[in-house]
Design a protein around this motif. Structure first.
Motif, PDB file in Angstrom:
ATOM      1  N   ALA A 112       0.851  -1.193   0.000  1.00 46.94           N
ATOM      2  CA  ALA A 112       0.000   0.000   0.000  1.00 46.94           C
ATOM      3  C   ALA A 112       0.885   1.241   0.000  1.00 46.94           C
ATOM      4  O   ALA A 112       1.699   1.428   0.908  1.00 46.94           O
ATOM      5  CB  ALA A 112      -0.910   0.006   1.227  1.00 46.94           C
ATOM      6  N   THR A 148      -1.603  -1.346  -4.269  1.00 46.89           N
ATOM      7  CA  THR A 148      -2.668  -0.349  -4.302  1.00 46.89           C
ATOM      8  C   THR A 148      -2.122   0.992  -3.852  1.00 46.89           C
ATOM      9  O   THR A 148      -1.044   1.080  -3.248  1.00 46.89           O
ATOM     10  CB  THR A 148      -3.862  -0.761  -3.419  1.00 46.89           C
ATOM     11  OG1 THR A 148      -4.963   0.130  -3.664  1.00 46.89           O
ATOM     12  CG2 THR A 148      -3.512  -0.704  -1.941  1.00 46.89           C
ATOM     13  N   ALA A 159      -2.491   5.625 -10.874  1.00 51.51           N
ATOM     14  CA  ALA A 159      -2.660   4.168 -10.936  1.00 51.51           C
ATOM     15  C   ALA A 159      -2.527   3.649 -12.362  1.00 51.51           C
ATOM     16  O   ALA A 159      -1.923   2.597 -12.601  1.00 51.51           O
ATOM     17  CB  ALA A 159      -4.018   3.775 -10.345  1.00 51.51           C
ATOM     18  N   LEU A 182      -1.800  -0.418 -12.540  1.00 50.98           N
ATOM     19  CA  LEU A 182      -2.431  -1.131 -11.428  1.00 50.98           C
ATOM     20  C   LEU A 182      -3.843  -1.552 -11.827  1.00 50.98           C
ATOM     21  O   LEU A 182      -4.545  -0.826 -12.534  1.00 50.98           O
ATOM     22  CB  LEU A 182      -2.478  -0.246 -10.183  1.00 50.98           C
ATOM     23  CG  LEU A 182      -1.133   0.272  -9.674  1.00 50.98           C
ATOM     24  CD1 LEU A 182      -1.328   1.036  -8.364  1.00 50.98           C
ATOM     25  CD2 LEU A 182      -0.127  -0.866  -9.482  1.00 50.98           C
ATOM     26  N   HIS A 201      -6.067  -3.285  -9.363  1.00 57.76           N
ATOM     27  CA  HIS A 201      -6.943  -3.416  -8.202  1.00 57.76           C
ATOM     28  C   HIS A 201      -7.534  -2.053  -7.796  1.00 57.76           C
ATOM     29  O   HIS A 201      -7.029  -1.006  -8.210  1.00 57.76           O
ATOM     30  CB  HIS A 201      -6.165  -4.008  -7.020  1.00 57.76           C
ATOM     31  CG  HIS A 201      -5.892  -5.473  -7.166  1.00 57.76           C
ATOM     32  ND1 HIS A 201      -4.763  -5.948  -7.798  1.00 57.76           N
ATOM     33  CD2 HIS A 201      -6.595  -6.561  -6.779  1.00 57.76           C
ATOM     34  CE1 HIS A 201      -4.777  -7.270  -7.783  1.00 57.76           C
ATOM     35  NE2 HIS A 201      -5.881  -7.670  -7.180  1.00 57.76           N
ATOM     36  N   ILE A 218      -8.212   1.328  -5.764  1.00 56.64           N
ATOM     37  CA  ILE A 218      -7.321   2.218  -5.038  1.00 56.64           C
ATOM     38  C   ILE A 218      -8.110   2.930  -3.942  1.00 56.64           C
ATOM     39  O   ILE A 218      -9.334   3.064  -4.025  1.00 56.64           O
ATOM     40  CB  ILE A 218      -6.646   3.238  -5.973  1.00 56.64           C
ATOM     41  CG1 ILE A 218      -7.697   4.037  -6.760  1.00 56.64           C
ATOM     42  CG2 ILE A 218      -5.685   2.531  -6.919  1.00 56.64           C
ATOM     43  CD1 ILE A 218      -7.109   5.142  -7.635  1.00 56.64           C
ATOM     44  N   SER A 267     -12.018   0.893  -8.266  1.00 50.50           N
ATOM     45  CA  SER A 267     -11.185   0.865  -9.470  1.00 50.50           C
ATOM     46  C   SER A 267     -11.868   1.612 -10.604  1.00 50.50           C
ATOM     47  O   SER A 267     -11.315   1.735 -11.691  1.00 50.50           O
ATOM     48  CB  SER A 267     -10.894  -0.581  -9.886  1.00 50.50           C
ATOM     49  OG  SER A 267     -12.089  -1.310 -10.052  1.00 50.50           O
TER      50      SER A 267
END
Length: 278
Positions: free
Chosen positions: A7, A40, A54, A59, A61, A63, A73
């Motif tokens: 994270a 995340t 992101a 990414l 997944h 956030i 997302s």
């Protein structure tokens, strides 16, 4: 120890002071993902702006944005929200309109503010949002009238006023009349209000719970006071060297600064010996 979730805060952590995302940082995020680690973002930024970061990191997944108030997302299908309800928001705004303050209510789509009485207040109200032009701000003459016509909730409410004594009175009144709201005072001229229980840590806790990942399998990296709780409670809490002494005191590890690829350094060190997570 096997860590399954990484994270990362954005400002002061992932990004340099000039809001740049270094190539080493991008590469190391992909390195962690190839190890099977879920990555995340946990940010005070609004969803528009955090989602842009992101995407640049590829990414996939959800956030955690708006300081934990909006986890998603996509704009339309959040997995978790913690918002100030419309009825409370309307009462709050009607109360605040009895003072000569600037009021800004925000949610994942836009921000609404009463019309500035001074021209330079437009800039002042967007300081700290990092990309104000990317996040639309609508100015109205009367916020309470706007809320009567638009059934909306808010991730946060920001108040700005130069009169310190009046701000002290407002802060006191919030505790007396609006117990469902949590109050923070970033400066003597600013107050931020959120729903009680809203925090980066609680947003992260919900997200991790959805994935079945316990706290001791989380690496949390940040630099600000709003990151302190997740740094303290994660399995491995990492503070940036540019963080305040209070935040660094909560950490298991202090990495390099955001100007010296601190995230890249810590991720390489933590995950280089870890086998791929299945």
């Amino acid at each position: 120890m096997v860590y399954r979730l990484l994270a990362l805060d954005i400002d002061g952590t992932l990004l340099t002071n000039s809001n740049k995302l270094d190539r080493q940082t991008k590469d190391v995020i992909q390195y962690a993902r190839k190890k099977g680690v879920v990555v995340t973002l946990v940010s005070e930024r609004h969803f528009h702006s955090a989602a842009k970061v992101a995407r640049s990191l590829r990414l996939t997944h959800p956030i955690i944005t708006h300081n934990g108030a909006f986890v998603s997302s996509s704009m339309d299908n959040p997995v978790y929200t913690s918002k100030i309800e419309h009825s409370v928001l309307l009462q709050l705004v009607e109360f605040l309109e009895t003072y000569p303050c600037q009021i800004q209510i925000s949610h994942e789509r836009l921000s609404i503010s009463n019309r500035p009485r001074q021209k330079n207040l437009i800039a002042k109200m967007t300081i700290g949002m990092n990309e104000p032009l990317f996040y639309p701000v609508t100015y109205v003459d009367t916020l309470s009238q706007y809320l009567l016509e638009n059934y909306e909730s808010a991730t946060d409410v920001k108040i700005k006023l130069k009169d310190e004594k009046v701000m002290d009175d407002i802060e006191q009144a919030m505790g007396d009349y609006f117990p469902s709201l949590a109050v923070s005072r970033p400066s003597i001229h600013d107050i931020t209000l959120v729903r009680q229980g809203t925090s980066k840590f609680n947003g992260l806790l919900f997200f991790a719970g959805q994935l079945g990942i316990p706290l001791h399998e989380i690496v949390a990296v940040g630099d600000g006071p709003e990151d302190a709780e997740m740094i303290e409670k994660a399995g491995l809490g990492v503070a940036m060297r540019n963080a305040s002494p209070d935040v660094k005191a909560k950490a298991d590890w202090v990495t390099r600064t955001n100007e010296m690829n601190g995230v890249a350094y810590v991720v390489r060190e933590v995950f280089r010996k870890q086998l791929r997570v299945h």
